[in-house]
Design a protein around this motif. Structure first.
Motif, short mmCIF file in Angstrom:
data_model
loop_
_atom_site.label_atom_id
_atom_site.label_comp_id
_atom_site.label_asym_id
_atom_site.label_seq_id
_atom_site.Cartn_x
_atom_site.Cartn_y
_atom_site.Cartn_z
N LYS A 51 0.83 -1.20 0.00
CA LYS A 51 0.00 0.00 0.00
C LYS A 51 0.87 1.25 0.00
N LEU A 52 0.43 2.28 -0.74
CA LEU A 52 1.17 3.55 -0.68
C LEU A 52 1.05 4.14 0.73
N ASP A 53 2.19 4.56 1.29
CA ASP A 53 2.13 5.12 2.63
C ASP A 53 3.05 6.32 2.76
N ILE A 54 2.78 7.12 3.82
CA ILE A 54 3.66 8.25 4.15
C ILE A 54 4.20 8.01 5.55
N GLY A 55 5.32 8.63 5.86
CA GLY A 55 5.89 8.45 7.19
C GLY A 55 7.24 9.11 7.26
N PHE A 56 8.16 8.42 7.90
CA PHE A 56 9.51 8.96 8.04
C PHE A 56 10.47 7.79 8.01
N PHE A 57 11.68 8.01 7.53
CA PHE A 57 12.65 6.91 7.48
C PHE A 57 13.19 6.62 8.88
N ARG A 58 13.33 5.31 9.18
CA ARG A 58 14.01 4.91 10.40
C ARG A 58 15.42 5.49 10.36
N LYS A 59 15.97 5.91 11.51
CA LYS A 59 17.30 6.55 11.56
C LYS A 59 18.33 5.76 10.76
N HIS A 60 19.18 6.43 10.03
CA HIS A 60 20.25 5.85 9.24
C HIS A 60 19.76 4.77 8.26
N SER A 61 18.56 4.90 7.73
CA SER A 61 18.06 3.90 6.77
C SER A 61 17.08 4.56 5.82
N HIS A 62 16.61 3.79 4.85
CA HIS A 62 15.50 4.25 4.02
C HIS A 62 14.30 3.34 4.18
N ASP A 63 14.14 2.75 5.40
CA ASP A 63 12.94 1.96 5.70
C ASP A 63 11.87 2.93 6.17
N LEU A 64 10.75 2.93 5.47
CA LEU A 64 9.69 3.87 5.85
C LEU A 64 8.90 3.35 7.05
N VAL A 65 8.82 4.19 8.08
CA VAL A 65 7.96 3.89 9.23
C VAL A 65 6.68 4.69 9.00
N PRO A 66 5.55 4.02 8.71
CA PRO A 66 4.32 4.78 8.42
C PRO A 66 3.88 5.63 9.62
N LEU A 67 3.46 6.85 9.34
CA LEU A 67 3.01 7.77 10.39
C LEU A 67 1.83 8.59 9.90
N THR A 68 0.96 8.97 10.84
CA THR A 68 -0.12 9.90 10.48
C THR A 68 -0.06 11.15 11.35
N SER A 69 0.83 11.12 12.35
CA SER A 69 0.99 12.30 13.19
C SER A 69 2.49 12.60 13.26
N PHE A 70 2.85 13.81 12.86
CA PHE A 70 4.28 14.11 12.71
C PHE A 70 4.81 14.97 13.87
N PHE A 71 3.96 15.24 14.86
CA PHE A 71 4.38 15.77 16.16
C PHE A 71 4.94 17.20 16.12
N THR A 72 5.98 17.42 15.30
CA THR A 72 6.56 18.77 15.29
C THR A 72 5.90 19.67 14.23
N THR A 73 5.11 19.08 13.33
CA THR A 73 4.48 19.92 12.30
C THR A 73 3.11 20.41 12.74
N ASP A 74 2.72 21.54 12.18
CA ASP A 74 1.39 22.12 12.37
C ASP A 74 0.35 21.00 12.12
N PRO A 75 -0.55 20.73 13.08
CA PRO A 75 -1.53 19.66 12.91
C PRO A 75 -2.37 19.83 11.64
N GLU A 76 -2.56 21.07 11.20
CA GLU A 76 -3.29 21.31 9.95
C GLU A 76 -2.54 20.70 8.77
N ILE A 77 -1.20 20.70 8.85
CA ILE A 77 -0.39 20.10 7.79
C ILE A 77 -0.55 18.58 7.83
N ASP A 78 -0.55 17.99 9.03
CA ASP A 78 -0.76 16.54 9.16
C ASP A 78 -2.09 16.15 8.51
N ARG A 79 -3.12 16.98 8.77
CA ARG A 79 -4.45 16.70 8.20
C ARG A 79 -4.38 16.65 6.67
N VAL A 80 -3.67 17.60 6.06
CA VAL A 80 -3.57 17.66 4.60
C VAL A 80 -2.75 16.47 4.08
#
Ligand SMILES: C[S@@+](CC[C@H](N)C(=O)[O-])C[C@H]1O[C@@H](n2cnc3c(N)ncnc32)[C@H](O)[C@@H]1O
Length: 450
Positions: free
Chosen positions: A138-167
């Motif tokens: 499945k297509l997913d968004i998230g962030f790479f695990r430290k020192h890797s290109h393994d995507l950890v799926p995320l829906t809340s990015f914590f440091t970003t404006d929650p309105e941006i997470d929504r979009v």
């Protein structure tokens, strides 16, 4: 010591990347997520000649500064690798980075101010840039695990404006619904590589940038239409990045729908921002950083001011009304176009920005005989070059205000200025990036001779 061995460690320090530091059998051991004062049982992951990396198996004695992080992925991915530390201790950690660098440079006499806290400790980022990959089919968004290109799926990015997470989530769902393939970096195939979303806190305008392998793909029209219908979205842009590279953005942007820029504000100055233009990511802390820098510059109505590494002119245009003239340079062409347009937008007639590398433009200006009063520099992490420093000194400014996102290169450069008749007695850290180890700092050099 051997790989996979479990050892007990007493953590005595934090590295500049926020890893716990311990010493065992003459070796330095870096322990992910461990805090000073803690005793941990840890597994050795990598053992080199003088140092090793380890991960916590069990915390035997916990630091009172530790915080329970809601999502361990925030720390795991490096998205917020300080999130497990109380905020006041994060500020102390950042100040210590600067103190240690000065100590190494034999500059213990320089005063280091308390780190200026950010008005928002989470949700402060006005921009997110998140990788898009296929995870479990499945297509997913998230962030790479430290020192890797393994995507950890995320829906809340914590440091970003929650309105941006929504979009971000809405766009992810639109891509899924339309069966748009995620980028496959091993074979350089697929389509969407990254999603970037920028939002202005001042105007609420939102820009969505799809970073894609191709300029066009069958679903693009429908995807654009659906993204344009998300509440608040005012621009939809495609960034074309056809290369097999780790660099996130390609050179070319194509406006798919809406406005080519979004408008944000710093203090009472408005700024139009193009897709590739740098804009400070902590909207509420930026005016406080600039106020500090401007107050330290002690500007006079007759001053000729340089805004070097100017981005879209945020620093120069914030001071233009109080000085005789502002000249600036920046390497990204659309950012310079934005800077000159932003001058007009705010009725400023005494500021002019040119495209070019600071290390080439400054020597040219010096050769032309330009004399300056105050130079603001705000370079990228690698800092200034000796060519820039020599040329800046040649224009004979009274003060050079150095804003830096990397105190290591800043201290290096301040020493070079010191060799040329400039001195500084204070560095003030400012927290632009809460929950992360990044340190921003301001120093003012004053001419002592000539
Ligand atoms: C830390 S940002 C500061 C931008 C601006 N002063 C601000 O606060 O928004 C550094 C800027 O330097 C630009 N840059 C990078 N290398 C450069 C170079 N060699 N010469 C001129 N500008 C450069 C980047 O594009 C970026 O806009």
């Amino acid at each position: 010591m051997q790989k996979n061995q479990i050892v007990d460690l007493e953590i005595t320090d934090l590295s500049y990347e926020a890893m716990g530091v311990a010493h065992l059998d003459g070796m330095t051991v870096f322990v992910n997520n461990a805090l000073p004062g803690e005793i941990v049982s840890a597994k050795l992951l990598k053992v080199k000649k003088n140092f090793a990396f380890a991960k916590i198996e069990k915390i035997k004695k916990e630091s009172p500064d530790r915080i329970n992080v809601k999502l361990r992925q925030w720390v795991q991915t490096g998205l917020a690798s300080l999130a497990h530390i109380k905020y006041d201790k994060q500020l102390e950690f950042k100040r210590n980075q600067v103190v240690n660098l000065l100590h190494k440079a034999d500059l213990d006499n320089v005063k280091v101010g308390q780190t200026m806290p950010s008005p928002e400790e989470t949700g402060y980022r006005n921009k997110a840039q998140v990788p898009v990959r296929e995870v479990n089919g499945k297509l997913d968004i998230g962030f790479f695990r430290k020192h890797s290109h393994d995507l950890v799926p995320l829906t809340s990015f914590f440091t970003t404006d929650p309105e941006i997470d929504r979009v971000l989530i809405k766009v992810r769902d639109i891509l899924r619904k339309n069966h748009v393939p995620a980028y496959d970096e091993i074979h350089n195939k697929g389509e969407v590589r990254y999603l970037e979303v920028r939002r202005s806190k001042a105007t609420g305008e939102i820009m969505v940038i799809l970073v894609c392998l191709h300029k066009d793909f069958p679903q693009l029209k429908e995807v654009t239409k659906e993204i344009s219908e998300i509440k608040g979205v005012t621009s939809v842009v495609l960034n074309h990045n056809p290369k097999k590279t780790n660099v996130i953005l390609g050179k070319k942007d194509y406006l798919l729908w809406g406005e080519p820029q979004i408008t944000d504000k710093i203090g009472d100055v408005s700024f139009k921002i193009s897709p590739q233009s740098f804009f400070q990511i902590n909207s509420l802390q930026t005016p406080r950083l600039y106020d500090l820098a401007i107050q330290k510059a002690d500007l006079k109505p007759d001053d000729v001011v340089i805004d070097a590494y100017s981005g879209i002119g945020t620093i120069g245009l914030s001071v233009a009304k109080h000085v005789k003239a502002v000249r600036g340079m920046e390497v990204i062409e659309p950012a310079v176009e934005d800077a000159n347009a932003n001058a007009k937008l705010n009725g400023i007639t005494n500021a002019e920005y040119v495209v070019g590398k600071a290390e080439e433009v400054m020597p040219r200006w010096a050769k032309e005989g330009l004399k300056t009063d105050v130079i603001f520099v705000d370079p990228p992490r690698k800092g200034l070059t000796p060519e820039f420093i020599d040329a800046a000194v040649e224009t004979n400014p009274k003060k050079i205000v150095y804003i830096s996102c990397n105190p290591a290169t800043m201290v290096r450069d301040l020493q070079l200025f010191k060799e040329q008749g400039y001195d500084f007695d204070e560095i003030d850290p400012v927290d632009m990036f809460p929950q992360t180890p990044h340190v921003e700092a301001v120093a003012v050099l004053e001419r002592t001779e000539k």
